[in-house]
Design an enzyme around this catalytic site. Structure first.
Site, PDB file in Angstrom:
ATOM      1  N   GLY A   1     -35.235 -26.165  40.022  1.00 57.02           N
ATOM      2  CA  GLY A   1     -34.029 -26.585  39.338  1.00 57.02           C
ATOM      3  C   GLY A   1     -33.834 -28.080  39.461  1.00 57.02           C
ATOM      4  N   VAL A   2     -32.805 -28.577  38.783  1.00 53.54           N
ATOM      5  CA  VAL A   2     -32.555 -30.015  38.723  1.00 53.54           C
ATOM      6  C   VAL A   2     -31.611 -30.434  39.840  1.00 53.54           C
ATOM      7  CG1 VAL A   2     -31.698 -31.884  37.249  1.00 53.54           C
ATOM      8  CG2 VAL A   2     -32.814 -29.909  36.219  1.00 53.54           C
TER       9      VAL A   2
ATOM     10  N   ASN B   1     -30.672 -33.439  43.365  1.00 53.66           N
ATOM     11  CA  ASN B   1     -31.141 -34.262  44.472  1.00 53.66           C
ATOM     12  C   ASN B   1     -31.878 -33.450  45.531  1.00 53.66           C
ATOM     13  OD1 ASN B   1     -30.002 -36.991  43.802  1.00 53.66           O
ATOM     14  ND2 ASN B   1     -28.129 -35.786  43.737  1.00 53.66           N
ATOM     15  N   VAL B   2     -31.376 -32.255  45.844  1.00 57.16           N
ATOM     16  CA  VAL B   2     -32.028 -31.449  46.878  1.00 57.16           C
ATOM     17  C   VAL B   2     -33.395 -30.953  46.411  1.00 57.16           C
ATOM     18  CG1 VAL B   2     -31.854 -29.426  48.360  1.00 57.16           C
ATOM     19  CG2 VAL B   2     -29.822 -30.823  47.935  1.00 57.16           C
TER      20      VAL B   2
ATOM     21  N   GLU C   1     -38.735 -25.856  33.899  1.00 59.65           N
ATOM     22  CA  GLU C   1     -37.932 -26.342  32.772  1.00 59.65           C
ATOM     23  C   GLU C   1     -38.049 -27.846  32.593  1.00 59.65           C
ATOM     24  OE1 GLU C   1     -33.993 -23.521  32.770  1.00 59.65           O
ATOM     25  OE2 GLU C   1     -33.991 -25.340  33.989  1.00 59.65           O
TER      26      GLU C   1
ATOM     27  N   ILE D   1     -23.763 -22.575  43.877  1.00 59.78           N
ATOM     28  CA  ILE D   1     -22.417 -22.969  44.299  1.00 59.78           C
ATOM     29  C   ILE D   1     -22.057 -22.235  45.579  1.00 59.78           C
ATOM     30  CG2 ILE D   1     -19.961 -22.779  43.724  1.00 59.78           C
ATOM     31  CD1 ILE D   1     -20.726 -23.385  40.826  1.00 59.78           C
TER      32      ILE D   1
END
Length: 507
Positions: A267-268, A270-271, A292, A362
């Site tokens: 996924g997109v 910073n982590v 993706e 989240i």
């Protein structure tokens, strides 16, 4: 006029963005290119927003239904939302102005799996698509479109639309041509299999064929993609990356993974970018990505010779790396493939290549259900994006998260997720800076201690107290015990006190 428009027929359609916007009418359903701040139209959104402002000032209604690949940028989603020019949005929205309009109930929003969205539009689930507005690197002599820094749902929108507007952006490198792999999904029913067995397989063309009779306007631009820079890797991100690598090492030790056979999806954010930085110094070689988006960390892995191929539908690069990609696209297209998102996110291919999926969240609850979209169940952040496509169909699905947010006011581990996007049936591994919870093969109650161990120490006693109540003698049902009277106390505390902590902890 730009020499990037090689088609004589379409050269005659060149006009300004303001002139082209006259083809976009109030109530139109509009499909735009764009995915994670890459490859979106640069001029038409502002021109459409200005039409909306003029109409509103005159007392007339003007708004469109907007479909894209995923998120775009402030000069697309942002300007349209600020002008109240969008009535309905699909399938993903990350712009803060647009998010506020959605959460205020001023804009309709349908949060859809990205692999489904193009098919939804192409088959008329939302009605007829009136206009497709797509950014291109260039237009060929035959009138084919060479996409720019993303593909997204361009193929489906161009096929479905009654009218087509093309933005030819000379900022985008001509050397991107040849990086794309355009393969059209066959019509239903009884489709043939997508002929991809390995992440690096090329199966299509480098351009999108269109019906040139539908083109009503061509607009020339010279404007960069507007991607935000990644934050510097902090201590928490480094620890998460270390724990993720520990998990991968455990899979190698168990014989379920090899150092020479890691296929990743990320996924997109910073982590995830920190995780890829950690892979640079790992034992893993010949890494492949079927994902993706191409992020900075993947570019570094390619440069280091650690990653041999990266297949995606778009870039999600910092400004520095976007400039680097433009300057060196001829080199990177040997390792990078950009596909339509209906292919990059297709469950069939994801299952076949056997990738390990890694996405953010989240919140997750003590039984392994994951909320990716809605804060406290009601306030949407962005959307599910492609995380559902990959989580359900990956060889191993993992989620990575800091244990807390907002300075400790929010715990990522809660008793009961306030909204569930990924059920316990699909979530295999959850990772925070405190370790990883491998949930595979565990009954719900066996997962609880592992999930609580991922929480920040301030929240662990509250989670343990909750589980004790849920398994008390008053509850007769022990498969997935919950105390419904207090299951959402974390969220109630947040709404009342600005923190998920108990009143005693706040004193």
């Amino acid at each position: 006029m730009s020499d990037r428009i090689a088609s004589e027929k379409l050269r005659s359609k060149v006009m300004s963005a303001d002139e082209a916007a006259q083809f976009v009418n109030a109530g139109d359903k509009v499909g735009m290119s764009g995915f994670t701040g890459a490859g979106y139209p640069k001029a038409l959104p502002t021109a459409i927003a200005n039409r909306a402002k003029e109409a509103h000032a005159a007392g007339s209604e003007y708004a469109i239904d907007l479909f894209t690949g995923a998120s775009t940028a402030p000069d697309c989603d942002g300007v349209l939302a600020e002008a109240d020019a969008v009535r309905f949005r699909m399938p993903y929205a990350s712009d803060p102005i647009m998010r506020n309009k959605i959460n205020e109930g001023k804009m309709g929003y349908s949060d859809i799996h990205l692999s489904h969205s193009g098919q939804y539009v192409e088959n008329g689930f939302f009605g007829k698509l009136n206009v497709a507005i797509v950014e291109a690197v260039r237009i060929t002599e035959e009138g084919h479109i060479v996409p720019s820094s993303s593909v997204g749902n361009n193929v489906e929108y161009l096929a479905a639309a009654e009218k087509i507007i093309i933005e030819v952006n000379s900022w985008q490198s001509l050397d991107l041509e040849g990086m794309h792999d355009i393969w059209n999904m066959p019509k239903l029913p009884n489709r043939i299999a997508i002929p991809i067995s390995n992440a690096g397989d090329r199966i299509g063309k480098s351009y999108i064929e269109i019906d040139t009779d539908k083109v009503v306007a061509v607009v020339e631009t010279n404007t960069p993609d507007r991607n935000a820079p990644f934050k510097p890797v902090d201590e928490v991100s480094q620890k998460i990356a270390g724990n993720f690598l520990d998990f991968l090492e455990g899979e190698v030790a168990a014989g379920r993974l090899s150092y020479d056979g890691y296929v990743m999806q990320s996924g997109v954010g910073n982590v995830p970018n920190a995780v890829m930085a950690g892979l640079l110094d790992s034992k893993f070689e010949n890494i492949q990505a079927y994902t993706e988006v191409i992020q900075d960390g993947m570019v570094d892995l390619i440069d280091a010779g650690k990653m041999t191929v990266a297949s995606a539908t778009s870039f999600s690069l910092s400004p520095e790396y976007a400039e680097k990609m433009n300057n060196e696209a001829a080199r990177y297209r040997e390792s990078i493939i950009l596909r339509p998102q209906q292919i990059s996110n297709h469950p069939e291919v994801i299952r076949r290549v056997g990738l390990i999926a890694t996405n953010g969240l989240i919140e997750a609850d003590i039984y392994g259900n994951v909320n990716s979209t809605n804060v406290s169940g009601s306030r949407v952040m962005n959307g599910i994006g492609g995380s559902g496509d990959f989580t359900r169909n990956a060889y191993i699905s993992s989620f990575i998260t800091p244990s807390e947010a907002k300075g400790g006011a929010i715990s990522a581990i809660v008793p009961f997720a306030s909204h569930i996007d990924h059920t316990e049936h699909d979530v295999m591994v959850v990772i925070s800076e405190y370790g990883y919870a491998d949930l595979r093969g565990l009954a719900p109650r066996e997962r609880v201690s592992k999930m609580i161990a991922l929480a920040h120490p301030d929240y662990r006693p509250l989670l343990e107290e909750y589980y004790a109540r849920a398994t008390s003698g008053d509850n007769k049902f022990m498969q997935t015990p919950h105390d419904l009277a207090t299951a959402f106390d974390f969220h109630r505390n947040l709404a009342k006190n600005g923190s998920m902590k108990s009143q005693d902890q706040l004193v």
